[in-house]
Every structure is written in structure tokens, then in C-alpha cells.
Design an enzyme around this catalytic site. Structure first.
Site, PDB file in Angstrom:
ATOM      1  N   ASP A  61      10.392   1.023   9.857  1.00 57.79           N
ATOM      2  CA  ASP A  61      11.412   0.804   8.067  1.00 57.79           C
ATOM      3  C   ASP A  61      10.872   0.289   7.288  1.00 57.79           C
ATOM      4  O   ASP A  61      10.928  -0.879   6.863  1.00 57.79           O
ATOM      5  CB  ASP A  61      13.082   0.632   9.161  1.00 57.79           C
ATOM      6  CG  ASP A  61      13.917   0.894   7.649  1.00 57.79           C
ATOM      7  OD1 ASP A  61      13.464   1.507   6.718  1.00 57.79           O
ATOM      8  OD2 ASP A  61      15.229   0.456   8.450  1.00 57.79           O
ATOM      9  N   ILE A  62      10.635   0.751   6.097  1.00 58.33           N
ATOM     10  CA  ILE A  62      10.166   0.902   5.280  1.00 58.33           C
ATOM     11  C   ILE A  62      11.626   0.319   3.959  1.00 58.33           C
ATOM     12  O   ILE A  62      10.860  -0.794   3.164  1.00 58.33           O
ATOM     13  CB  ILE A  62      10.023   1.983   3.655  1.00 58.33           C
ATOM     14  CG1 ILE A  62      10.475   3.303   3.299  1.00 58.33           C
ATOM     15  CG2 ILE A  62       8.583   2.266   4.506  1.00 58.33           C
ATOM     16  CD1 ILE A  62      11.045   2.755   1.920  1.00 58.33           C
ATOM     17  N   ASN A  88       6.737   7.506  -0.998  1.00 58.92           N
ATOM     18  CA  ASN A  88       7.454   8.324  -0.543  1.00 58.92           C
ATOM     19  C   ASN A  88       8.946   8.698  -0.149  1.00 58.92           C
ATOM     20  O   ASN A  88       9.828   9.802  -0.507  1.00 58.92           O
ATOM     21  CB  ASN A  88       6.278  10.287  -0.376  1.00 58.92           C
ATOM     22  CG  ASN A  88       6.585  10.854  -0.069  1.00 58.92           C
ATOM     23  OD1 ASN A  88       7.384  11.646  -0.908  1.00 58.92           O
ATOM     24  ND2 ASN A  88       7.308  11.362   1.491  1.00 58.92           N
ATOM     25  N   TYR A 153      21.716   8.480  -5.566  1.00 62.61           N
ATOM     26  CA  TYR A 153      20.604   8.921  -5.610  1.00 62.61           C
ATOM     27  C   TYR A 153      20.202   8.340  -6.843  1.00 62.61           C
ATOM     28  O   TYR A 153      18.618   8.713  -7.631  1.00 62.61           O
ATOM     29  CB  TYR A 153      20.446  10.118  -5.077  1.00 62.61           C
ATOM     30  CG  TYR A 153      19.416  11.012  -4.787  1.00 62.61           C
ATOM     31  CD1 TYR A 153      18.298  10.903  -4.308  1.00 62.61           C
ATOM     32  CD2 TYR A 153      19.124  11.808  -5.790  1.00 62.61           C
ATOM     33  CE1 TYR A 153      16.857  11.219  -3.675  1.00 62.61           C
ATOM     34  CE2 TYR A 153      17.212  13.006  -5.806  1.00 62.61           C
ATOM     35  CZ  TYR A 153      16.604  12.245  -4.644  1.00 62.61           C
ATOM     36  OH  TYR A 153      15.301  12.886  -4.968  1.00 62.61           O
ATOM     37  N   LYS A 157      16.923   6.563  -8.173  1.00 66.87           N
ATOM     38  CA  LYS A 157      15.803   6.816  -8.435  1.00 66.87           C
ATOM     39  C   LYS A 157      15.606   6.693 -10.471  1.00 66.87           C
ATOM     40  O   LYS A 157      13.859   6.361 -10.744  1.00 66.87           O
ATOM     41  CB  LYS A 157      15.496   8.786  -8.403  1.00 66.87           C
ATOM     42  CG  LYS A 157      15.879   9.023  -6.916  1.00 66.87           C
ATOM     43  CD  LYS A 157      14.156   8.844  -6.275  1.00 66.87           C
ATOM     44  CE  LYS A 157      14.426   9.525  -4.962  1.00 66.87           C
ATOM     45  NZ  LYS A 157      12.840   8.907  -4.346  1.00 66.87           N
TER      46      LYS A 157
HETATM   47  N1  LIG Z   1      12.639  18.104  -1.407  1.00 63.83           N
HETATM   48  C1  LIG Z   1      13.191  18.146  -2.662  1.00 63.83           C
HETATM   49  O1  LIG Z   1      13.967  18.648  -3.161  1.00 63.83           O
HETATM   50  C2  LIG Z   1      13.156  16.696  -3.610  1.00 63.83           C
HETATM   51  C3  LIG Z   1      12.941  16.460  -4.830  1.00 63.83           C
HETATM   52  C4  LIG Z   1      12.997  15.689  -6.005  1.00 63.83           C
HETATM   53  C5  LIG Z   1      12.341  13.781  -5.187  1.00 63.83           C
HETATM   54  N2  LIG Z   1      12.019  13.970  -3.807  1.00 63.83           N
HETATM   55  C6  LIG Z   1      11.525  12.947  -3.597  1.00 63.83           C
HETATM   56  O2  LIG Z   1      10.552  13.240  -2.723  1.00 63.83           O
HETATM   57  C7  LIG Z   1      10.566  12.312  -1.556  1.00 63.83           C
HETATM   58  C8  LIG Z   1      10.704  13.497  -0.074  1.00 63.83           C
HETATM   59  O3  LIG Z   1      11.539  13.879  -0.214  1.00 63.83           O
HETATM   60  P1  LIG Z   1      11.487  15.512   1.154  1.00 63.83           P
HETATM   61  O4  LIG Z   1      11.929  16.607   0.600  1.00 63.83           O
HETATM   62  O5  LIG Z   1       9.885  15.393   1.331  1.00 63.83           O
HETATM   63  O6  LIG Z   1      12.210  14.342   2.120  1.00 63.83           O
HETATM   64  P2  LIG Z   1      12.638  14.879   3.736  1.00 63.83           P
HETATM   65  O7  LIG Z   1      12.368  15.420   4.119  1.00 63.83           O
HETATM   66  O8  LIG Z   1      13.934  14.657   3.903  1.00 63.83           O
HETATM   67  O9  LIG Z   1      11.647  13.513   4.079  1.00 63.83           O
HETATM   68  C9  LIG Z   1      12.079  12.398   3.781  1.00 63.83           C
HETATM   69  C10 LIG Z   1      11.051  11.369   4.812  1.00 63.83           C
HETATM   70  O10 LIG Z   1      10.947   9.666   4.093  1.00 63.83           O
HETATM   71  C11 LIG Z   1      11.421   9.673   5.487  1.00 63.83           C
HETATM   72  N3  LIG Z   1      11.982   8.018   5.882  1.00 63.83           N
HETATM   73  C12 LIG Z   1      13.426   8.239   5.209  1.00 63.83           C
HETATM   74  N4  LIG Z   1      14.061   7.020   5.492  1.00 63.83           N
HETATM   75  C13 LIG Z   1      12.950   6.151   5.906  1.00 63.83           C
HETATM   76  C14 LIG Z   1      13.166   4.709   5.946  1.00 63.83           C
HETATM   77  N5  LIG Z   1      13.381   4.009   6.001  1.00 63.83           N
HETATM   78  N6  LIG Z   1      11.168   3.961   6.335  1.00 63.83           N
HETATM   79  C15 LIG Z   1      10.358   5.214   6.195  1.00 63.83           C
HETATM   80  N7  LIG Z   1      10.516   6.270   6.616  1.00 63.83           N
HETATM   81  C16 LIG Z   1      11.871   6.969   5.866  1.00 63.83           C
HETATM   82  C17 LIG Z   1      11.326  10.088   6.514  1.00 63.83           C
HETATM   83  O11 LIG Z   1      10.753   9.689   7.576  1.00 63.83           O
HETATM   84  P3  LIG Z   1      11.640   9.467   8.889  1.00 63.83           P
HETATM   85  O12 LIG Z   1      12.699  10.369   9.585  1.00 63.83           O
HETATM   86  O13 LIG Z   1      10.583   9.848  10.401  1.00 63.83           O
HETATM   87  O14 LIG Z   1      11.877   8.292   9.278  1.00 63.83           O
HETATM   88  C18 LIG Z   1      10.797  11.736   6.044  1.00 63.83           C
HETATM   89  O15 LIG Z   1       9.566  11.555   6.401  1.00 63.83           O
HETATM   90  C19 LIG Z   1      12.183  11.642  -1.253  1.00 63.83           C
HETATM   91  O16 LIG Z   1      11.847  10.599  -2.509  1.00 63.83           O
HETATM   92  C20 LIG Z   1      12.870  11.932  -2.415  1.00 63.83           C
HETATM   93  O17 LIG Z   1      14.151  11.788  -2.529  1.00 63.83           O
HETATM   94  C21 LIG Z   1      12.377  15.302  -3.213  1.00 63.83           C
END
Ligand SMILES: NC(=O)c1ccc[n+]([C@@H]2O[C@H](COP(=O)([O-])OP(=O)(O)OC[C@H]3O[C@@H](n4cnc5c(N)ncnc54)[C@H](OP(=O)(O)O)[C@@H]3O)[C@@H](O)[C@H]2O)c1
Length: 255
Positions: A61-62, A88, A153, A157
Site C-alpha cells: 500500500d503506497i 501512478n 479527487y 490531484k
Molecule cells: N482512467 C482515467 O480516465 C484517468 C483519467 C485521469 C487520471 N487518471 C489517473 O491515472 C492513474 C491510473 O488510473 P487508472 O485509470 O489506471 O486506475 P485503475 O484502473 O483504477 O487502477 C488503479 C491502480 O492503482 C492501484 N492502487 C490503488 N490504491 C493503491 C494503494 N493504496 N497502493 C498501491 N496501489 C494502489 C491499483 O492497484 P490494486 O487494485 O492492485 O491495489 C491499480 O493498479 C490514477 O492516478 C488516476 O487518477 C486516470
């Protein structure tokens, strides 16, 4: 751009954007540390290893300082000197402000900004004495434009963006760069969750993106690779949107 043999630690790489970043960096010859809390991190590391790349899973957990310090130390021991940290991992939750439970606010800030701080601090303990390294933070266009019913959120950010600038200036004399990518809507589990919670249809969301398509993980991964390169060594403190023009665009209301 040679990243061959260098070490990258990517948080939240068990799926989504982080997984795409880990894959692209591995394809560029980097040794990758794949973080996540779930077994998905091990699956991603196995996939990469099976295709001839060097990858290890670091499950933790980060938002927990002790776990972060242990994971970074283990990555240094097993893979070698850390060159790149990609912050990320992120979480999102949805509620009008008056209804948001305090626990949801705390969790969002614990992961989205305290986690960025803890991972950067742990990585810098190794990067600073070597006067070498790169940090790339993954924020969101929601840091700069308003999205309703997700105030924790958006605010967390926005903190990531300014954290990037502050840390960039602090560590610039050491030759370490810190930059930030703000993704627009990207096809991952998080976007699915956002569409479900907001009751949005994909076609309505796509109409708000001038490019007419959602981003894919690789769109962000290529910019991470560039920030990680020697060639980008004079670029620091930058916050860049990768969003198909979405944040520049105000569609006309119809009807
Ligand atoms: N998708 C979009 O449209 C979008 C848009 C703007 C920004 N972003 C940003 O891009 C990044 C990645 O988003 P995504 O869409 O790929 O999200 P996602 O599919 O929900 O994946 C989130 C990742 O974060 C990990 N995570 C969550 N809490 C954690 C913790 N406490 N410690 C370690 N790992 C943790 C999860 O791993 P586990 O479940 O294995 O813990 C998963 O690998 C995020 O920062 C998000 O805010 C995404």
C-alpha cells in the site's frame, strides 16, 4: 532514447494506465518494479517476465510509510539503482460534497497525494546521493478543470500538480527531474467506475473530446518514457495534459 537496463518503479501497475506504463518501459529495456495491492501486480510481472523482460512485483500500500520504504529498498536490492519513479496509483470516489464521508476524503488524500509524497521521499533517499533520477507523477485533467461530485479527487490531484513544481525546484540542483502528466478520459477500470457512478453513456463523453476517442494507456506511457530519457534532462516542473483536446473544448449545448 536509451532506457536500456535502467530501473523503474511504477505504483498502481497491477492494471490500467500503470500496467501500460510498465509494459512500454519494459519493452524499452527497463527493469520494472510493478506495484499494486492486489495479485494483479504479480500477474503483470509474470506477463512481462514471460515475454522476455525483467520485472518483479512489489505488493503493498503506497499510503503506508513502512510498506513504501520496504518496497523501494527491496527494488533497489533486487533490480539495481532506481532511475525512475512513476507515481501512478490513484483512487476516486463520487458524492456531493455534503454527503462525502470523512473516511472517503481521507482515503483519497492518503493514496493520491500522501502516497506520492511517501514514494518520492523513499526514492529520493537513493537518488539524491547519486545525483541522478527521474520522477513522473500521474495527475488528471480534473486537477485543473472542474468535475462535480468528486471534490476529494479533484483537490488531491491539484495538490499533485503543485507538489510536482515544488519538488522539481528543490531537487533540480541535483540533476533530478520531476514532471507530471494529466490524463484525460482513458479507457480503464477507473473510467468504467466513473461512467457507472455518473450514469454517463460513452457516446456522450466521447462528444466532449475533440479527438473523438478515449486515451489509451500507451498515450501516457510514451510521455513517461520521454521524461525518463537522458534527452529530457533539462525539462522539469512541467504539468502536461494528454487528453485529446478535451480540457480546451466547450461543446455547444444542443436544443
Ligand atoms: N482512467 C482515467 O480516465 C484517468 C483519467 C485521469 C487520471 N487518471 C489517473 O491515472 C492513474 C491510473 O488510473 P487508472 O485509470 O489506471 O486506475 P485503475 O484502473 O483504477 O487502477 C488503479 C491502480 O492503482 C492501484 N492502487 C490503488 N490504491 C493503491 C494503494 N493504496 N497502493 C498501491 N496501489 C494502489 C491499483 O492497484 P490494486 O487494485 O492492485 O491495489 C491499480 O493498479 C490514477 O492516478 C488516476 O487518477 C486516470
Amino acid at each position: 532514447m536509451s532506457l536500456e537496463g535502467k530501473v523503474a518503479f511504477i505504483t498502481g501497475a497491477s492494471r490500467g494506465i500503470g500496467r501500460g506504463i510498465a509494459r512500454l518501459l519494459a519493452e524499452q529495456g527497463m527493469k520494472v518494479a510493478v506495484n499494486g495491492r492486489s495479485d494483479g501486480a504479480q500477474r503483470v510481472a509474470n506477463e512481462l517476465t514471460a515475454t522476455g523482460h525483467t520485472a518483479r512485483a512489489f505488493i503493498g500500500d503506497i499510503s503506508d510509510k513502512a510498506q513504501v520504504e520496504a518496497m523501494i529498498q527491496q527494488a533497489e536490492d533486487e533490480l539495481g539503482p532506481l532511475w525512475l519513479l512513476v507515481n501512478n496509483a490513484g483512487v476516486i470516489n463520487f458524492a456531493p460534497t455534503v454527503d462525502m464521508p470523512e473516511a472517503d476524503w481521507d482515503k483519497t488524500f492518503d493514496v493520491n497525494i500522501k502516497g506520492v509524497f511517501l514514494c518520492s521521499q523513499a526514492a529520493l533517499r537513493y537518488m539524491q546521493p547519486r545525483k541522478a533520477g527521474r520522477i513522473v507523477n500521474i495527475s488528471s485533467i480534473a486537477s485543473e478543470i472542474v468535475r462535480t461530485e468528486r471534490i476529494a479527487y479533484c483537490a488531491s490531484k491539484a495538490a499533485v500538480n503543485h507538489f510536482t513544481r515544488c519538488l522539481a525546484v528543490e531537487v533540480a540542483p541535483l540533476g533530478i527531474t520531476v514532471n507530471c502528466i494529466c490524463p484525460g478520459m482513458t479507457h480503464t477500470d477507473m473510467l468504467e467506475e466513473a461512467m457507472t457512478s455518473g450514469g454517463s453513456k460513452p457516446e456522450n463523453l466521447l462528444a466532449t473530446i475533440p479527438m473523438g476517442k478515449f486515451a489509451v494507456s500507451e498515450d501516457h506511457a510514451h510521455l513517461v518514457a520521454y521524461f525518463a530519457s537522458e534527452e529530457a534532462g533539462h525539462i522539469t516542473g512541467q504539468v502536461i495534459r494528454v487528453d485529446g483536446g478535451q480540457s480546451q473544448f466547450m461543446p455547444y449545448a444542443v436544443g
